[in-house]
Motif scaffolding. Structure first.
Motif, short mmCIF file in Angstrom:
data_model
loop_
_atom_site.label_atom_id
_atom_site.label_comp_id
_atom_site.label_asym_id
_atom_site.label_seq_id
_atom_site.Cartn_x
_atom_site.Cartn_y
_atom_site.Cartn_z
N ILE A 42 -12.65 -1.00 11.12
CA ILE A 42 -11.38 -0.27 10.14
C ILE A 42 -10.85 -0.57 9.44
O ILE A 42 -11.70 -1.45 8.99
CB ILE A 42 -10.24 -0.77 11.76
CG1 ILE A 42 -10.16 -1.93 11.69
CG2 ILE A 42 -10.47 -0.52 13.36
CD1 ILE A 42 -8.78 -3.05 11.90
N MET A 43 -10.29 0.29 8.72
CA MET A 43 -9.43 0.02 7.39
C MET A 43 -8.23 0.27 7.50
O MET A 43 -8.10 1.39 7.70
CB MET A 43 -10.57 1.06 6.12
CG MET A 43 -12.43 0.86 5.74
SD MET A 43 -12.75 1.98 4.56
CE MET A 43 -12.99 3.11 4.96
N ARG A 44 -7.90 -0.95 7.14
CA ARG A 44 -5.97 -1.38 7.02
C ARG A 44 -6.00 0.27 5.35
O ARG A 44 -6.82 0.18 5.03
CB ARG A 44 -6.39 -2.57 6.79
CG ARG A 44 -5.97 -3.65 7.40
CD ARG A 44 -5.08 -4.65 7.47
NE ARG A 44 -5.38 -5.74 8.40
CZ ARG A 44 -6.10 -7.01 7.55
NH1 ARG A 44 -6.01 -7.36 6.21
NH2 ARG A 44 -6.13 -7.93 8.67
N ILE A 45 -4.78 0.46 5.35
CA ILE A 45 -4.14 1.42 4.87
C ILE A 45 -4.00 0.53 3.97
O ILE A 45 -3.40 -0.38 3.53
CB ILE A 45 -3.17 2.38 5.14
CG1 ILE A 45 -3.17 3.20 6.49
CG2 ILE A 45 -2.60 3.13 4.06
CD1 ILE A 45 -2.17 3.25 7.03
N SER A 55 0.57 -1.43 -0.67
CA SER A 55 0.38 0.35 0.05
C SER A 55 1.01 1.06 0.08
O SER A 55 0.26 2.58 -0.74
CB SER A 55 -1.10 -0.07 1.08
OG SER A 55 -0.17 -0.15 2.50
N PHE A 56 2.22 0.82 0.48
CA PHE A 56 2.57 2.52 0.46
C PHE A 56 4.21 1.80 0.37
O PHE A 56 4.72 0.66 0.44
CB PHE A 56 2.49 3.56 1.38
CG PHE A 56 2.77 3.14 2.88
CD1 PHE A 56 4.05 2.43 3.23
CD2 PHE A 56 1.79 2.22 3.36
CE1 PHE A 56 4.28 2.02 4.41
CE2 PHE A 56 1.61 2.03 4.81
CZ PHE A 56 3.24 1.94 5.48
N THR A 57 5.55 2.37 0.35
CA THR A 57 6.55 1.57 -0.11
C THR A 57 7.42 1.39 1.10
O THR A 57 7.01 1.93 2.31
CB THR A 57 7.43 3.07 -0.73
OG1 THR A 57 7.03 4.24 -1.51
CG2 THR A 57 8.99 2.57 -0.87
N GLY A 58 7.86 0.43 0.78
CA GLY A 58 8.28 -0.45 1.62
C GLY A 58 7.06 -0.79 3.18
O GLY A 58 7.49 -2.19 4.49
N ALA A 59 5.89 -1.49 2.53
CA ALA A 59 4.78 -2.14 3.05
C ALA A 59 5.45 -3.39 2.41
O ALA A 59 4.29 -3.97 1.01
CB ALA A 59 3.70 -1.31 2.36
N VAL A 60 6.04 -4.01 2.47
CA VAL A 60 6.89 -4.93 2.19
C VAL A 60 5.57 -6.31 2.51
O VAL A 60 5.86 -7.23 1.65
CB VAL A 60 7.71 -5.63 2.27
CG1 VAL A 60 9.26 -4.90 1.53
CG2 VAL A 60 7.85 -5.38 4.05
#
Lengths: 272, 648
Positions: free
Chosen positions: B456-459, B411-416
């Protein structure tokens, strides 16, 4: 030796179970209930073992003389009560049947003749089955007699608006009525089959289906009483009280007529 | 420490004394020698339970207080129970042994109310609270026992039991009420409903009233000409009419006609000549006398049962004493306090713990906000779930969202890889958000969504995930100020602040300082293998005079240091940090100076009283006379100065 031991222990085992049933009836304690359950089952198993040993010992079913027949009868009575009443988680009534069992088992064990010769007529398989069906039928009628008494006791306590001793201890009227009718029905079915088989054996033994014998007449009168109860319940929605009275009358009739007939009359339907 | 119970008797009823009088009474009682008091008003009796170090003058004081506060001239002590007897009396009382219908639960409700009242007037303390708690639990357990359930004592239970004795199964029965009072019918309907009966009829001669009640109670109104139609199935009839001739004229022919159905008829009012209608085999009539006789019988059975309770009460008393003499007397889930306001907080925690309500804990830094949150978690049904504490100001704003709500892979850089958020991890348990005032505006909105929708909503994932989490928030800011500044959302504030628990700073809990010191000494002794067992007088003064900006956390650190550096078994002045040492006698600021001077004057007074007491061998009357003050004043002073009262 084993047989001799069981002859002593068997009535005592019923005494023990009736002791626990009585304690439960009075105190309503959970531990007494458990003990009553256990001892009751033990007593019936022991009784069954006794019958098996007797059969093996003599080579035929224990029906050869009145007291052998009595202990067989009591075994059916015990088993029926266990199946019809106690297994439905109703333990208050146990005290009555277990005490009756103790008394009659004691009598039969005191007077039983293990090696009584088997009358010739009993060697007929039809006859043996006829006797067994009738014994089961009458055992069931006696169970109906007991629940009938309970019903009447409780009915009068509630109707008379004095809620007391039996109110606290007996199951509901509706339940007693159910037990009562079930016992009548089962008894009636077995009794009917027993009578029909009896007629068949009569044909082979005496060459006739029916004889004007006092014992046979008494049996048929009892059978008519129970038939009335069943027809009344199913067709005319008779209430529990009438059924209870009929089952009480029917069983009392059976006992008294048999006693009187055995003492004063001796006709073809006897084997001694 | 003793529990003493008094039963006071009066000709007038105590129950109607209003709360003003009671407030007055508690105020007077608190001035006396008793440390904790609980007053329970009965009809013509008044029970006073008092925790008291010494019972010498208690009796007199209590009589005087009651006399003055309640304006009763003639009052006498009916009974006095000491220690064990008092405990026995309390447990018997709360279990309903002295009720007219033994074991009735009304007493439980009454004691709850009286305890709340006592708590409102600051009369309770840890001991009474514990006793009350234990008593409530004992009583509730007792009410669940098969013996009490078997021996019912209410008419509605009797009616159901009798019906069950007649017909094995009553689920198919309908109930016909011959009554017009809603209040009388309602409890019956409740009881029948819990026995799964659901068809209720009302027959009322005045049709309009009957119609009104029936719509309110959910019953069908029945008129006389409809009886034939409605009564064609098994029916329980409850007849509360005083003059039922009219009804019976309609009713009995119907019953006679429907012979296949069962009718169980309960009559409240019986004419002397009434002999029932014994001829109908499908009708069972019971009168209220029979029902009451049955209840009377059961009350007797219950009395027998209650007579056997002494053993379990002894066990409870044993439990109580074990607690009383153990170290955790002032400990509630790791929170140490004997302070009255904290005791109230403990009670509040116990009450709110079981519900899922959101809690806001406010208080200065180091006052134990997280401990309170943990206590709520431990006392709730969620205690098998996780307790996750997040310090919102410790996580950079940019990371907070990812930490709280988690993110999907890529979902973003680094979210491996996918990561679950703390809110999701706390599902089934409790999430503790410390420093909630520091949460940025954007995340406040998302948090509101969690509180509102419970999802909730995860990114990077538009699908909402359901979470079952209880949120406890804490702040040391004044959130109202933050709202005014526009830094905190009002709607979130309302959501979070359903219940607020405020923790006072340590200086306001001065009675706890020494208690906490002892607690920490024990803790660090174990940790560092030391055997420190006391503190010097100078140290005690320092601790009591210091202003404690860092509150309990500061105290903990100071004690840890002191225990670690102590050379002997006593903590001496040199073991304290330099900033505390100067508080030995003279505080730095002028404000605190005056306080210390005042306390030194008080110390002198205390020492003098102590001396006189020892001289006169604890004869309070004589000491009071020597000092020229009243005995009550002497008591108050002794309590204020914590003067021990052991006789030589």
């Amino acid at each position: 030796m084993v047989l001799w031991l069981i002859k002593i222990v068997s009535p005592l085992s019923y005494l023990v179970s009736s002791y626990f049933y009585l304690r439960y009836f009075i105190n309503r304690g959970e531990s007494d209930k458990t003990w009553a359950k256990i001892t009751d089952t033990m007593a019936i198993l022991l009784h069954g073992l006794l019958l098996i040993l007797l059969s093996l010992h003599t080579g035929h079913l224990p029906l050869a003389e009145p007291f052998q027949a009595l202990t067989t009868f009591m075994f059916f009575f015990a088993t029926l009560n266990k199946l019809l009443i106690v297994n439905k988680k109703e333990y208050s009534l146990g005290v009555f049947h277990s005490f009756i069992l103790f008394i009659f088992q004691l009598i039969s064990m005191l007077f039983i003749e293990v090696h009584a010769p088997l009358p010739d007529i009993l060697k007929n398989i039809f006859f043996e089955v006829h006797v067994i069906f009738n014994l089961v039928g009458y055992a069931s009628f006696s169970s109906a007699f007991l629940t009938g008494i309970m019903y009447v006791l409780l009915f009068h306590e509630i109707k008379g608006r004095k809620l007391g001793y039996f109110y606290d201890r007996l199951p509901s009227l509706g339940y007693l009525e159910k037990l009562n009718f079930r016992a009548i029905l089962i008894g009636f079915i077995f009794n009917t089959i027993g009578i029909v088989l009896g007629a068949c054996t009569g044909k082979t033994a005496w060459g006739t289906y029916w004889a004007w014998d006092p014992k046979l007449i008494a049996v048929v009168i009892a059978w008519i009483t129970y038939a009335m109860a069943i027809i009344g319940k199913i067709n005319f929605h008779w209430k529990g009280k009438r059924l209870a009275y009929l089952s009480m009358i029917g069983f009392t009739w059976i006992i008294f007529s048999m006693l009187i007939i055995n003492v004063y009359f001796s006709k073809i339907h006897s084997f001694n | 420490m003793n529990l003493i119970a008094f039963t006071l008797k009066n000709r007038k009823s105590f129950s109607d004394s209003n709360s003003e009088l009671i407030a007055n009474l508690y105020e007077r009682l608190r001035k006396g020698p008793a440390e904790e008091v609980l007053v329970i008003r009965h009809d013509k009796l008044l029970d006073i339970f008092a925790i008291c170090p010494n019972d010498a003058d208690l009796e007199q004081h209590i009589i005087e207080s009651v006399r003055e506060a309640l304006n009763i001239s003639k009052i006498n002590i009916e009974k006095k129970y000491l220690r064990n007897e008092a405990l026995h009396y309390f447990f018997n009382l709360i279990s309903g042994k002295y009720e007219k219908l033994i074991g009735e639960t009304a007493i439980l409700i009454k004691i709850k109310e009286e305890f709340n009242l006592a708590m409102d007037f600051d009369a309770t303390g840890p001991i009474i609270t514990r006793l009350y708690r234990q008593g409530i639990e004992f009583s509730q357990e007792l009410n669940q026992s098969p013996e009490l359930k078997k021996y019912f004592i209410t008419r509605r239970e009797a009616v159901i039991d009798i019906s069950r004795k007649i017909s094995e199964n009553i689920g198919h029965f309908q109930v016909l009420f011959l009554a017009q009072e809603k209040e009388k019918i309602e409890p019956f309907i409740q009881a029948f409903k819990s026995s799964s009966l659901d068809k209720f009829l009302i027959f009322a001669p005045k049709f309009i009233t009957g119609y009104e009640i029936s719509s309110e109670l959910g019953c069908t109104p029945v008129e006389s000409d409809q009886l034939q139609h409605y009564l064609s199935s098994d029916t329980i009839i409850i007849d509360m009419e005083k003059n039922p001739r009219q009804i019976r004229r309609f009713l009995f022919p119907v019953i006679k006609k429907n012979r296949d159905n069962l009718y169980i008829y309960f009559k409240y009012y019986v004419h002397p000549t009434f002999n029932g209608d014994a001829k109908l085999p499908n009708l069972f009539i019971q009168t209220i006398d029979q029902i009451d006789d049955l209840i009377e019988l059961h009350v007797q059975k219950r009395k027998e049962f209650f007579a056997t309770l002494n053993k379990s009460i002894d066990k409870e008393i044993q439990k109580f004493y074990t607690w009383l003499y153990s170290d955790d007397r002032y400990i509630f889930n790791g929170i140490v306090s004997r302070d009255r306001s904290m005791q109230k907080t403990f009670e509040l925690i116990r009450r709110i713990a079981s519900s899922n309500i959101n809690v806001l804990i406010s208080g200065a830094t180091g006052t134990g906000k997280e401990l309170v949150a943990q206590a709520i978690h431990q006392n709730s049904s969620r205690n098998k779930g996780r307790f996750i504490a997040v310090n919102c100001s410790a996580i950079p704003e940019t990371l907070l969202e990812a930490e709280l709500f988690g993110y999907e892979k890529g979902s973003f850089t680094g979210a491996v890889q996918m990561k679950k958020g703390l809110v999701e991890l706390a599902s089934g348990g409790t999430l503790f958000l410390d420093e909630i005032g520091d949460i940025p505006h954007l995340i406040q909105i998302k948090l509101l969504r969690v509180l509102h929708e419970r999802e909730i909503m995860r990114i990077g994932n538009p699908n909402p995930i359901k979470v079952d989490v209880r949120i406890i928030a804490a702040t040391n800011h004044n959130l109202e100020n933050l709202i005014e500044q526009g830094k905190f959302r009002l709607d979130l504030y309302y959501r979070v602040n359903t219940v607020q628990i405020h923790l006072p700073p340590l200086t306001q809990r001065s009675s706890d300082i020494i208690l906490l010191t002892q607690y920490f000494i024990d803790k660090f002794n174990k940790l560092h293998g030391k055997t420190v067992n006391s503190i010097s007088r100078e140290v005690k003064n320092c601790l009591l005079n210091y202003s404690w900006p860092g509150n309990i956390r500061e105290l903990e650190n100071i004690i840890e240091r002191a225990v670690a550096v102590a050379l002997v078994n006593q903590i001496t002045l040199t073991d304290l940090p330099a900033r505390l040492q100067k508080y030995r006698s003279k505080p730095a600021t002028s404000q605190e100076q005056s306080k210390t001077r005042a306390s030194s004057l008080k110390e002198k007074e205390a020492a003098y009283i102590q001396e006189l007491l020892q001289q006169e061998n604890m004869n309070y009357s004589k000491v009071a006379q020597l000092l020229g003050i009243g005995r009550t004043t002497l008591w108050r002073k002794m309590k204020e100065y914590d003067i021990t009262t052991q006789r030589k």
